[in-house]
Design an enzyme around this catalytic site. Structure first.
Site, PDB file in Angstrom:
ATOM      1  CB  ALA A 152      -0.936  -0.002   1.208  1.00  0.00           C
ATOM      2  CE1 TYR A 153       4.966   5.594   3.288  1.00  0.00           C
ATOM      3  CE2 TYR A 153       6.742   4.636   1.995  1.00  0.00           C
ATOM      4  CZ  TYR A 153       6.243   5.665   2.757  1.00  0.00           C
ATOM      5  OH  TYR A 153       7.023   6.771   2.988  1.00  0.00           O
TER       6      TYR A 153
END
Length: 300
Positions: free
Chosen positions: A158-159
């Site tokens: 996600a990051y």
């Protein structure tokens, strides 16, 4: 910072700068560096008490606004209030960010989406709120990206996706606003020594990265370097000089990450003590607390 004059000794003197994620970590360091270079800084973040403490350190030079960057209406109100109290911004630093760490299939879908919402959507909504002021001052917008936009690593999908998206977003906005006198910069950073990077999953990931990719750097010198880039209205900024080389070879970095973690991933996935159940660090806890408080207010 009206126009493109950068020859003054302190080109930020008397200018208004907005920094999101300013309550702690790199955001607070960026705010300090901007104040030292002459700017008046609007501190935007979730933690009202931390923002107030930082503002008290610079009376008359820093002011806090407790705002969630994913709340479009609150950001619009914040932008109006900043302009009314301080004047139109000449600098906008979209720094707010959160991180989670776990294998994708084991990740909580809501936590995964929250990382993208804060890091990517929050950056876009921040620009939407403050860009009219930058257009009025012919100012400068700095998007804080990451080495993760260049070299994605496992356990942080996600990051990495959000930072790559924020990078692409900033490039697109630059093409739109450059003819109107607004410059856009993108900052690429390696590991800065903030509380979130000491989470077990991130420590383990760093241990598998080659030098200097796994090295941790104190955040204030990184922030000082970035603010010097703000003064130059730089298009690309590097928190650590060596990251420039990563930019040059970025096409090969995903393959390198795959090779580095080919044997490590089964071990990492089996380590139940590594996967973080939610957002990481004090910033993650502040985000959780702010959302819980918002839900209670809506239910009242």
């Amino acid at each position: 910072m009206t126009g493109r004059r950068t020859g003054a000794r302190q080109p930020l003197s008397g200018r208004v700068a907005v920094v999101t994620g300013a309550a702690r970590g790199l955001g607070a360091c960026l705010a300090r560096a901007l104040v030292r270079r002459g700017a008046t800084v609007a501190l935007v973040g979730l933690e009202a008490a931390a923002l107030e403490r930082l503002a008290r350190s610079y009376p008359g030079r820093a002011y806090g606004w407790s705002v969630d960057v994913t709340d479009r209406d609150a950001l619009a109100e914040c932008a109006d209030d900043v302009q009314r109290r301080l004047g139109p911004p000449s600098v906008l630093v979209a720094n707010a960010g959160v991180v989670a760490g776990s294998p994708f299939l084991q990740s909580d879908p809501d936590v995964w989406r929250r990382v993208v919402d804060v890091n990517l959507v929050g950056s876009a909504q921040t620009v939407r709120a403050f860009l009219p002021g930058l257009l009025a001052t012919r100012g400068y917008y700095l998007q804080i990206a990451s080495l993760a936009a260049l070299t994605p690593v496992p356990m942080m999908s996600a990051y990495c996706a959000s930072k790559a998206g924020a990078e692409a977003f900033a490039h697109a906005v630059r093409a739109e606003v450059s003819p109107r006198g607004v410059d856009v910069g993108i900052a690429y950073l390696s590991w800065a020594d903030t509380d979130m990077i000491h989470a077990p999953v991130l420590r383990e990931l760093r241990a598998h990265l080659p030098w200097p990719m796994g090295k941790v750097y104190p955040p204030q010198p990184v922030a000082d370097r970035l603010v010097r880039g703000v003064e130059r209205r730089a298009t690309i900024l590097y928190g650590q000089p060596w990251v420039r080389a990563a930019q040059v070879v970025r096409a090969g970095l995903p393959g390198l990450a795959t090779r580095l973690f080919r044997t490590a991933m089964p071990v990492l996935e089996s380590r139940g003590d590594l996967a973080a159940p939610g957002l990481i660090g004090a910033g993650g806890r502040a985000d959780d607390a702010a959302r819980s408080a918002a839900r209670r207010r809506k239910g009242a």
